[in-house]
Design an enzyme around this catalytic site. Structure first.
Site, PDB file in Angstrom:
ATOM      1  N   GLU A  52       2.641  -8.410  -1.944  1.00 22.16           N
ATOM      2  CA  GLU A  52       1.381  -9.017  -1.468  1.00 22.16           C
ATOM      3  C   GLU A  52       1.264 -10.511  -1.755  1.00 22.16           C
ATOM      4  O   GLU A  52       0.710 -11.256  -0.940  1.00 22.16           O
ATOM      5  CB  GLU A  52       0.168  -8.294  -2.084  1.00 22.16           C
ATOM      6  CG  GLU A  52      -0.082  -6.893  -1.523  1.00 22.16           C
ATOM      7  CD  GLU A  52       0.668  -5.796  -2.253  1.00 22.16           C
ATOM      8  OE1 GLU A  52       1.609  -6.096  -3.021  1.00 22.16           O
ATOM      9  OE2 GLU A  52       0.313  -4.623  -2.070  1.00 22.16           O
ATOM     10  N   GLY A  76       0.808  -1.227   0.000  1.00 23.19           N
ATOM     11  CA  GLY A  76       0.000   0.000   0.000  1.00 23.19           C
ATOM     12  C   GLY A  76       0.835   1.268   0.000  1.00 23.19           C
ATOM     13  O   GLY A  76       0.364   2.324  -0.424  1.00 23.19           O
TER      14      GLY A  76
HETATM   15  N1  COA Z   1       1.489  -3.941   8.768  1.00 22.74           N
HETATM   16  C1  COA Z   1       1.495  -3.955  10.119  1.00 22.74           C
HETATM   17  N2  COA Z   1       2.602  -3.803  10.850  1.00 22.74           N
HETATM   18  C2  COA Z   1       3.761  -3.624  10.189  1.00 22.74           C
HETATM   19  C3  COA Z   1       3.834  -3.599   8.794  1.00 22.74           C
HETATM   20  C4  COA Z   1       2.623  -3.754   8.068  1.00 22.74           C
HETATM   21  N3  COA Z   1       2.579  -3.703   6.732  1.00 22.74           N
HETATM   22  N4  COA Z   1       5.121  -3.419   8.421  1.00 22.74           N
HETATM   23  C5  COA Z   1       5.820  -3.326   9.569  1.00 22.74           C
HETATM   24  N5  COA Z   1       5.013  -3.453  10.632  1.00 22.74           N
HETATM   25  C6  COA Z   1       5.359  -3.415  12.055  1.00 22.74           C
HETATM   26  C7  COA Z   1       6.032  -4.705  12.505  1.00 22.74           C
HETATM   27  O1  COA Z   1       5.060  -5.698  12.798  1.00 22.74           O
HETATM   28  C8  COA Z   1       6.771  -4.230  13.731  1.00 22.74           C
HETATM   29  O2  COA Z   1       5.856  -4.078  14.778  1.00 22.74           O
HETATM   30  P1  COA Z   1       6.217  -4.627  16.266  1.00 22.74           P
HETATM   31  O3  COA Z   1       7.460  -3.851  16.654  1.00 22.74           O
HETATM   32  O4  COA Z   1       5.026  -4.297  17.078  1.00 22.74           O
HETATM   33  O5  COA Z   1       6.487  -6.091  16.090  1.00 22.74           O
HETATM   34  C9  COA Z   1       7.210  -2.822  13.325  1.00 22.74           C
HETATM   35  O6  COA Z   1       6.336  -2.416  12.276  1.00 22.74           O
HETATM   36  C10 COA Z   1       8.629  -2.753  12.808  1.00 22.74           C
HETATM   37  O7  COA Z   1       8.750  -3.668  11.721  1.00 22.74           O
HETATM   38  P2  COA Z   1       9.908  -4.769  11.627  1.00 22.74           P
HETATM   39  O8  COA Z   1       9.427  -5.868  10.746  1.00 22.74           O
HETATM   40  O9  COA Z   1      10.367  -5.144  12.981  1.00 22.74           O
HETATM   41  O10 COA Z   1      11.047  -3.924  10.899  1.00 22.74           O
HETATM   42  P3  COA Z   1      12.226  -4.483  10.001  1.00 22.74           P
HETATM   43  O11 COA Z   1      13.141  -3.341   9.765  1.00 22.74           O
HETATM   44  O12 COA Z   1      12.794  -5.723  10.594  1.00 22.74           O
HETATM   45  O13 COA Z   1      11.550  -4.909   8.617  1.00 22.74           O
HETATM   46  C11 COA Z   1      10.109  -4.581   6.699  1.00 22.74           C
HETATM   47  C12 COA Z   1      11.008  -3.931   7.787  1.00 22.74           C
HETATM   48  C13 COA Z   1       9.438  -3.463   5.931  1.00 22.74           C
HETATM   49  C14 COA Z   1      11.006  -5.405   5.755  1.00 22.74           C
HETATM   50  C15 COA Z   1       9.077  -5.507   7.376  1.00 22.74           C
HETATM   51  O14 COA Z   1       8.442  -4.774   8.423  1.00 22.74           O
HETATM   52  C16 COA Z   1       8.003  -5.984   6.451  1.00 22.74           C
HETATM   53  O15 COA Z   1       8.243  -6.900   5.656  1.00 22.74           O
HETATM   54  N6  COA Z   1       6.787  -5.390   6.522  1.00 22.74           N
HETATM   55  C17 COA Z   1       5.650  -5.801   5.743  1.00 22.74           C
HETATM   56  C18 COA Z   1       5.794  -5.330   4.317  1.00 22.74           C
HETATM   57  C19 COA Z   1       4.633  -5.830   3.484  1.00 22.74           C
HETATM   58  O16 COA Z   1       4.486  -7.012   3.219  1.00 22.74           O
HETATM   59  N7  COA Z   1       3.783  -4.892   3.047  1.00 22.74           N
HETATM   60  C20 COA Z   1       2.638  -5.192   2.223  1.00 22.74           C
HETATM   61  C21 COA Z   1       1.436  -5.365   3.064  1.00 22.74           C
HETATM   62  S1  COA Z   1       0.007  -5.743   2.068  1.00 22.74           S
END
Ligand code: COA
Length: 263
Positions: free
Chosen positions: A137, A114
């Protein structure tokens, strides 16, 4: 400077630029329903505020623009709820895209799912060199639901869009620049200054002309060429009914800077 209260974003107007900052840094600015509604509210507010000429969308913190829809919230939805969620995203992002004032995405970090789709709904994308992009996704067993399957292919072409959507791979800002997913790439420390300079450049132009240009490109882009060229001719003609067009051409002939008033 004006500021208003929102739970999940900051809305600040500085020098005729409305900065909409998605503000959930502890969740990497992931979009839950409340945030999407606030984006829609902020987009409407910026569009109708006569003191705003340009809109900027960005993310709070160093790390993330928007890391996607809120997966925790989304995981609880049933099929109809998910469809409504997608409509809600499309309405909010649609308000940005339909803005009569240019909307710039200032992409300061993760632009995933998103987040990438939010950037796609903006008119121009300026990214920091640390930004990363992707539509991951399919790795979650779903598809982009905020315009990604449509706006991405319109911007970068069907093959490149499918490459990103089917693999779910994340690309860096240089690659995003190479494939035309962003328009400008700047060092992270210079992002705000670069966006401010870009906004200033647009603020010096005729605001009605900017609005007509957006209209011609977006509405015309969905039409067959003969129809689109007729639309362009009409909007071109409409410019000649404005004081700004008289001022702009006169200023050129008098070798001075124009003073546009938006009439
Ligand atoms: N939705 C909800 N929460 C999210 C999120 C999302 N799309 N992306 C990150 N967060 C949250 C994590 O759950 C974490 O929360 P917590 O501390 O309560 O556990 C916090 O944000 C930090 O994220 P984290 O994963 O620990 O950071 P990172 O630096 O290790 O990784 C990313 C960063 C972006 C690679 C990883 O967060 C990720 O893959 N996010 C999802 C991306 C995604 O698939 N987006 C499409 C959604 S349709």
């Amino acid at each position: 400077m004006t500021q208003d209260e929102y739970a999940n974003l900051l809305y600040v107007v500085t020098d005729r630029v409305a900065w909409i900052t998605i503000n959930r840094p502890d969740k990497l600015n992931a979009l839950n329903r409340a945030t999407i509604d606030e984006i829609a509210r902020a987009a409407g507010r910026a569009a109708s505020d006569p003191d705003v000429g340009i809109v900027v969308v960005t993310g709070a913190g160093e790390k993330s623009f928007v890391a996607g829809a809120d997966i925790a919230e989304m995981s609880t939805l049933d099929a109809l709820g998910a469809q409504r969620f997608s409509h809600r995203l499309n309405e909010g992002f649609g308000l940005l895209e339909a803005s009569p004032k240019p909307v710039i995405a200032a992409i300061n970090g993760f632009a995933l799912g998103g987040g990438c789709e939010l950037a796609l709904a903006c008119h121009v994308r300026i990214a920091a060199d640390r930004a990363v992009f992707g539509q991951p996704e399919v790795g979650l067993g779903l598809i982009p639901g905020a315009g990604g399957t449509q706006r991405l292919q319109r911007l970068i072409g069907r093959g490149r869009a499918l490459d990103l959507i089917l693999t779910g791979e994340v690309i860096n800002a240089a690659e995003a620049m190479r494939i035309g997913l962003i328009e400008r790439l700047v060092p992270a420390a210079e992002l705000r200054a670069a966006v401010t300079a870009y906004a200033s450049k647009l603020l010096a132009k005729g605001p009605l002309a900017l609005s007509r240009a957006l209209d011609a490109v977006y509405a015309g882009g969905e039409m067959a060429l003969p129809e689109a060229l007729r639309l362009e001719a009409s909007l071109f003609g409409l410019c000649f009914a404005t004081d700004d067009m008289r001022e702009g051409t006169r200023a050129f002939l008098e070798k001075r800077k124009p003073r546009f008033v938006g009439r």
